[in-house]
Scaffold this motif. Structure first.
Motif, PDB file in Angstrom:
ATOM      1  N   HIS A 154       0.832  -1.208   0.000  1.00 50.00           N
ATOM      2  CA  HIS A 154       0.000   0.000   0.000  1.00 50.00           C
ATOM      3  C   HIS A 154       0.867   1.258   0.000  1.00 50.00           C
ATOM      4  CE1 HIS A 154      -3.346   2.670   0.870  1.00 50.00           C
ATOM      5  NE2 HIS A 154      -2.725   3.109   1.934  1.00 50.00           N
ATOM      6  N   LEU A 155       2.018   1.176   0.644  1.00 50.82           N
ATOM      7  CA  LEU A 155       2.934   2.319   0.745  1.00 50.82           C
ATOM      8  C   LEU A 155       3.996   2.302  -0.349  1.00 50.82           C
ATOM      9  CD1 LEU A 155       3.476   2.218   4.599  1.00 50.82           C
ATOM     10  CD2 LEU A 155       2.204   3.973   3.343  1.00 50.82           C
ATOM     11  N   ARG A 156       3.826   1.463  -1.349  1.00 48.76           N
ATOM     12  CA  ARG A 156       4.867   1.254  -2.359  1.00 48.76           C
ATOM     13  C   ARG A 156       5.344   2.558  -2.988  1.00 48.76           C
ATOM     14  NH1 ARG A 156       6.053  -3.668  -4.166  1.00 48.76           N
ATOM     15  NH2 ARG A 156       7.394  -3.879  -5.996  1.00 48.76           N
ATOM     16  N   HIS A 157       4.410   3.484  -3.222  1.00 46.80           N
ATOM     17  CA  HIS A 157       4.781   4.745  -3.864  1.00 46.80           C
ATOM     18  C   HIS A 157       5.731   5.563  -2.990  1.00 46.80           C
ATOM     19  CE1 HIS A 157       1.499   5.854  -1.163  1.00 46.80           C
ATOM     20  NE2 HIS A 157       1.958   7.088  -1.205  1.00 46.80           N
ATOM     21  N   SER A 158       5.755   5.256  -1.683  1.00 43.12           N
ATOM     22  CA  SER A 158       6.617   6.012  -0.771  1.00 43.12           C
ATOM     23  C   SER A 158       8.036   5.461  -0.708  1.00 43.12           C
ATOM     24  CB  SER A 158       6.016   5.996   0.645  1.00 43.12           C
ATOM     25  OG  SER A 158       4.776   6.661   0.671  1.00 43.12           O
ATOM     26  N   TRP A 159       8.236   4.212  -1.145  1.00 48.18           N
ATOM     27  CA  TRP A 159       9.582   3.638  -1.040  1.00 48.18           C
ATOM     28  C   TRP A 159      10.124   3.087  -2.345  1.00 48.18           C
ATOM     29  CZ3 TRP A 159       9.923  -1.492  -2.373  1.00 48.18           C
ATOM     30  CH2 TRP A 159       8.797  -2.300  -2.230  1.00 48.18           C
ATOM     31  N   LYS A 160       9.263   2.748  -3.288  1.00 41.75           N
ATOM     32  CA  LYS A 160       9.757   2.176  -4.534  1.00 41.75           C
ATOM     33  C   LYS A 160      10.598   3.206  -5.274  1.00 41.75           C
ATOM     34  CE  LYS A 160       9.917  -1.322  -7.356  1.00 41.75           C
ATOM     35  NZ  LYS A 160      10.567  -2.593  -6.951  1.00 41.75           N
TER      36      LYS A 160
END
Length: 299
Positions: A144-150
């Motif tokens: 769900h937080l992928r956009h914050s760490w990818k």
């Protein structure tokens, strides 16, 4: 295991080819179950990229490296054990945790004690059961937080530049927050944060519960200031003050995922004393640090 070589055929060869294709060393139409020259070239390229001895044979060491490299985040449950879990999925988890502000030691693809500690802090920060086990709920939250760490995998623990109150003036009037504590010290910190916000911008909507004139509405973020050992509502994200340089980053993540209505997070202070200072000075230091982190997280 038996070494797999050129001209071999069968399911073992197909498995090797499937993993090489997954990693981009072969095309899908080159998965033929026959160890041909294309497969040999792919094995050589994989070995070179992985720091393995040159060669086209799939030895036990090459096979182990292939298996490690082809694990993806969420493929298996990870936890601290002996021997340690290792592989690309562990590395992806470490990269995600590091980019989200949770120090897990070297990004080495090995699920050791530092990685488990970082995972526990991440889970606590997000209101998940803090058991140090990367399972379905933890993976769902990471995805769900992928956009914050990818795309930030190569970054070590990223620091978040503080805004400073003057530059955060617009943040203070754009976001409605209710700060509250359940002890004399945490209520003092909440009240000081509210006073600092109002002194910076008289139109600030960041207020302590004691200065709030109306009941919180569904759009107001509730920020509970707590001390170690204080109880908070179940599943409320609990953000620790330690590692102050990443506090804003971890707080931002917690605010994004909180599922309460109105939204709610807890901010845990390390104690009631800062640098051997008195109660008033300690409360003021924590108030400044927390308000700055909140402004950075909301900006």
């Amino acid at each position: 295991m038996k070494t797999i070589r050129k001209n071999d055929q069968g399911l073992a060869v197909e498995d090797v080819q499937q993993r090489l294709a997954m990693l981009g060393y072969l095309q899908r139409d080159q998965v033929t179950s026959i160890f041909d020259e294309d497969t040999a070239g792919a094995v050589r390229a994989f070995c070179a990229a992985s720091g393995l001895a040159k060669g086209a044979d799939v030895t036990e060491k090459v096979w182990s490296a292939l298996v490690d490299a082809s694990f993806c985040l969420g493929d298996r449950t990870l936890y601290l054990r002996m021997p340690y879990f290792h592989g690309n999925d562990v590395l992806e988890a470490q990269q995600a945790l590091a980019a989200l502000g949770f120090a897990c030691g070297p990004l080495d693809g090995i699920f050791g004690a530092h990685t488990e500690s970082a995972l526990r802090k991440f889970q606590l920060n997000l209101g998940l059961p803090s058991d140090g086990i990367a399972g379905a709920f933890t993976y769902a939250t990471l995805h769900h937080l992928r956009h914050s760490w990818k795309g930030k995998e190569k970054t070590a623990i990223p620091g978040v530049a503080t805004l400073g109150f003057a530059r955060a003036a617009d943040v203070l009037e754009q976001h409605t927050l209710c700060l509250f504590g359940t002890s004399e010290f945490t209520r003092s910190v909440a009240s000081r944060m509210s006073n600092l916000a109002l002194a910076t911008n008289p139109a600030s909507k960041i207020l302590s519960a004691e200065s709030l004139l109306v009941a919180p509405d569904k759009d107001m973020l509730l920020v509970h200031i707590v001390l170690p050992g204080d109880e908070v509502r179940e599943a409320v994200p609990r953000v620790g003050f330690e590692e102050e340089a990443t506090l804003a980053l971890r707080l931002s993540t917690a605010i994004k995922v909180t599922a309460f209505d109105p939204p709610r997070v807890a901010l845990e202070l390390p104690g009631t004393v800062w640098m051997d200072a008195g109660a008033g000075r300690s409360a003021q230091h924590f108030a400044i640090a927390l308000l700055d982190a909140l402004c950075a997280a909301l900006s």
